[in-house]
Design a protein around this motif. Structure first.
Motif, short mmCIF file in Angstrom:
data_model
loop_
_atom_site.label_atom_id
_atom_site.label_comp_id
_atom_site.label_asym_id
_atom_site.label_seq_id
_atom_site.Cartn_x
_atom_site.Cartn_y
_atom_site.Cartn_z
N PRO A 152 -15.99 44.54 14.64
CA PRO A 152 -16.89 44.04 13.55
C PRO A 152 -17.49 42.63 14.35
N LYS A 153 -18.51 42.15 13.60
CA LYS A 153 -19.30 40.82 13.94
C LYS A 153 -18.33 39.65 13.33
N GLU A 202 -14.40 54.04 -0.25
CA GLU A 202 -13.83 55.06 0.71
C GLU A 202 -13.36 54.33 1.95
N ASN A 203 -13.96 53.28 2.30
CA ASN A 203 -13.98 52.45 3.63
C ASN A 203 -12.75 51.45 3.28
N PRO A 262 -22.90 44.04 7.51
CA PRO A 262 -22.16 45.16 7.20
C PRO A 262 -21.06 45.81 7.93
N ASP A 263 -21.19 45.32 8.99
CA ASP A 263 -20.21 45.61 10.00
C ASP A 263 -18.76 44.64 10.08
N SER A 264 -18.77 43.92 8.95
CA SER A 264 -17.63 42.86 8.63
C SER A 264 -16.17 43.78 8.39
N LEU A 265 -15.20 43.11 8.77
CA LEU A 265 -13.83 43.75 8.51
C LEU A 265 -13.24 42.58 7.57
N LEU A 302 -7.33 46.53 3.65
CA LEU A 302 -8.20 46.25 4.70
C LEU A 302 -9.38 46.95 4.20
N TYR A 303 -10.50 46.50 4.56
CA TYR A 303 -11.85 46.92 3.94
C TYR A 303 -12.72 46.87 5.05
N GLY A 304 -13.76 47.77 5.34
CA GLY A 304 -14.92 47.45 6.18
C GLY A 304 -15.39 48.58 6.99
N LYS A 305 -16.25 48.39 7.78
CA LYS A 305 -16.94 49.70 8.56
C LYS A 305 -15.78 50.42 9.26
N GLY A 306 -15.68 51.66 9.37
CA GLY A 306 -14.75 52.19 10.07
C GLY A 306 -13.49 52.46 9.42
#
Length: 564
Positions: A202-203, A238-239, A424-427, A456-460
């Motif tokens: 994540p960025k 979902e993520n 969008p790529d944040s965690l 926990l939430y974020g891309k991936g």
């Protein structure tokens, strides 16, 4: 008369002080009173005036003390009793001896709270004879409660009772590592190697620690209150993944901060004040390890930078920057700090898409004196009142507290969704600093009273990324983050185990938790999350693990790196 008046006034003062103390901490006087010496005295004074009617309490104390001191004066002015006269010397001696024995026995009887022996006394260590926590606290008088506070603090100053030598530390270290130690350094026990990144790097990473952000409002049985809809909406995505078996590091906010920052569990040594914390970095500290992974590290706090030495401590443990209330614009707040809205606005405005950051964020709004303008913020008070049980509908203080939980929930959710849209790529990691401040139930289950959420939430992120049956506490956050993003073989240090690796225990200063049970560290019983008796717990194994981890943390803070 003078001594009696002083004692009467002291007892009446303590009686008045106990009421707000119990309201806040659900206990009589204990070692928490010593934390006052390290806290913001001005802010505490303001809170007592605004939320606990300090002037009224002082007036009441003065009036009642005066009345009882006048009564004492009149009693003392009634004169003395004339002793009977005896013709024989042995009779005088027997009478005098009898008076001394009766007085002595009466003193012992009152000293032990209605007993002549310590074994059946109501000393603070054995006064929990009732099944109700409130009654157990009522059994202990104020002087005994102060004695308890002093006794526990004395133990803390002597090292929290965790007196271990180098040989015992080696045994504990081998137990946790799974093999004998090969060096003389505690850090060997904490050393781990990442199993490989599980999500795209994540960025920006945001670790949000919500003030008094307890878990119970997230439970379905309290959904009609609608005070946690923001974070619950994120959990439903979902993520996102929610870990319910999670407890804080301690009873106060500083313990949460020290755990997340240093990676070490609470052993009542107060790392934020301990000299070892300023000699160098703990190997388990989150900031230097995340910097190795390419992140600029920032700590954001909605309050004053001097509070509990938070700025000095976080910078000493490797954070690149610290930002407190004086570093951003805030249009509303109180003596403890800015309203959460302005804290999150400042964080959002500070981000640069080209610079990866780790941002640890500590909010303050859900804290006495509860000064947020809830009506202006859109809080639906009538909806909450309708969902409250009958004995809570007129409780203005409870409604205000629930409203401030709602405010924190709303601000966290708005910030997370805004950052997720921009980056969008944040965690995101969402948790609380502690629970045990506000409950609807007068007798909450151990789970409802002590647990905090971990989200926990974020891309991936997906439901399979962490095993279902996991449990943890604040010291599990750093290793979990590292295991999510670090390359295969990356060496890192952590006292706690990553949730991705199936951590099966979490613990605080007084409770432990496993994936399906919770209990008191000093107790034998285990409860299910719904409050029933849980029998399928290896209590000895739990105790052994907690003792080992706390002993290693104690040694690292108190003795340093070397085992000698």
């Amino acid at each position: 008369m003078v001594l009696g008046s002083i004692y009467v006034t002291l007892l009446i003062t303590l009686f008045h002080a106990r009421i707000p103390f119990y309201q806040e901490f659900h206990t009589g006087f204990n070692q928490m009173i010593f934390n006052t010496l390290n806290d913001d005295i001005v802010a505490l004074f303001y809170t007592l005036v605004a939320d606990y009617n300090l002037p009224v309490l002082l007036i009441s104390t003065a009036v009642i003390s005066y009345i009882f001191c006048r009564i004492l004066t009149k009693i003392l002015a009634t004169g003395t009793f004339t002793a009977p006269r005896f013709s024989q010397g042995y009779q005088k001696m027997m009478f005098r001896l009898g008076v001394v024995v009766i007085v002595f026995l009466f003193m012992v009887f009152t000293r032990f709270g209605g007993s002549l022996t310590y074994a059946h006394s109501l000393h603070w260590e054995n006064a929990t004879v009732s099944k109700d926590d409130f009654l157990n606290e009522a059994i202990i008088d104020d002087i005994q409660a102060l004695n308890r506070a002093y006794g526990i603090q004395k133990r803390v100053s002597e090292g929290t009772g965790i007196k271990v030598d180098a040989g015992k530390i080696r045994i504990y270290g081998a137990q946790l590592k799974g093999s004998a130690l090969t060096t003389n350094e505690v850090d060997e026990v904490f050393s781990k190697h990442a199993e490989g990144a599980r999500i795209p790097k994540p960025k920006h990473i945001f670790v949000i620690i919500g003030e008094s952000f307890a878990q119970w409002p997230l439970r379905e049985e309290y959904s009609s209150l609608h005070i946690a809809d923001g974070v619950k909406g994120i959990i439903a995505r979902e993520n996102a993944i929610h870990i319910p078996a999670f407890v804080p590091n301690g009873a106060f906010t500083p313990m949460a901060v020290t755990a997340v920052v240093s990676g070490l569990s609470d052993v009542s040594l107060y790392p934020n004040y301990h000299p070892e914390s300023y000699k160098g970095l703990y190997s388990t500290a989150i900031a230097p390890q995340m910097r190795k992974l390419g992140y600029k590290t920032n700590f954001w706090y909605g309050g004053a930078s001097s509070w509990e030495r938070i700025k000095a401590f976080t910078l000493a443990q490797g954070f690149d920057n610290f930002y407190g209330m004086g570093d951003f614009v805030s249009k509303s707040g109180n003596v403890w700090g800015s309203d959460d809205r302005y804290l999150f606005d400042a964080i959002a405005a500070s981000l640069d898409s080209d610079v990866p950051t780790l941002n640890v964020i500590l909010t303050v709004s859900n804290h006495a004196p509860y000064s947020v303008d809830l009506a202006q913020e859109g809080f639906n008070e009538s909806q909450v009142i309708a969902a409250l049980p009958a004995d809570g509908k007129e409780d203005k203080d409870l409604i205000k507290r629930l409203g401030h939980y709602w405010y924190t929930d709303q601000q966290i959710a708005k910030f997370v969704l805004k950052m997720q849209e921009q980056y969008p790529d944040s965690l995101f990691v969402i948790t609380g600093d502690h629970a045990d401040r506000t409950n609807i139930s007068k007798t909450p289950t151990t789970f409802d009273r002590y647990t905090i959420p971990l989200l926990l939430y974020g891309k991936g992120i997906n439901k399979q990324i962490i095993p279902q049956n996991v449990a943890g506490s604040h010291i599990n956050i750093a290793p979990t983050l590292i295991e999510l993003i670090a390359p295969l073989g990356f060496e890192y240090y952590a006292e706690g185990k990553s949730l991705t690796r199936g951590s099966d225990i979490g613990f605080s200063h007084n409770v432990w938790i496993t994936p399906n049970a919770i209990g008191k560290i000093q107790g034998e019983a285990a409860e299910s999350f719904t409050g029933g008796v849980e029998t399928g717990v290896d209590r000895a194994s739990v105790q052994q693990s907690v003792e080992a981890m706390r002993a290693l943390a104690w040694w690292r803070i108190e003795k340093g790196k070397m085992i000698k």
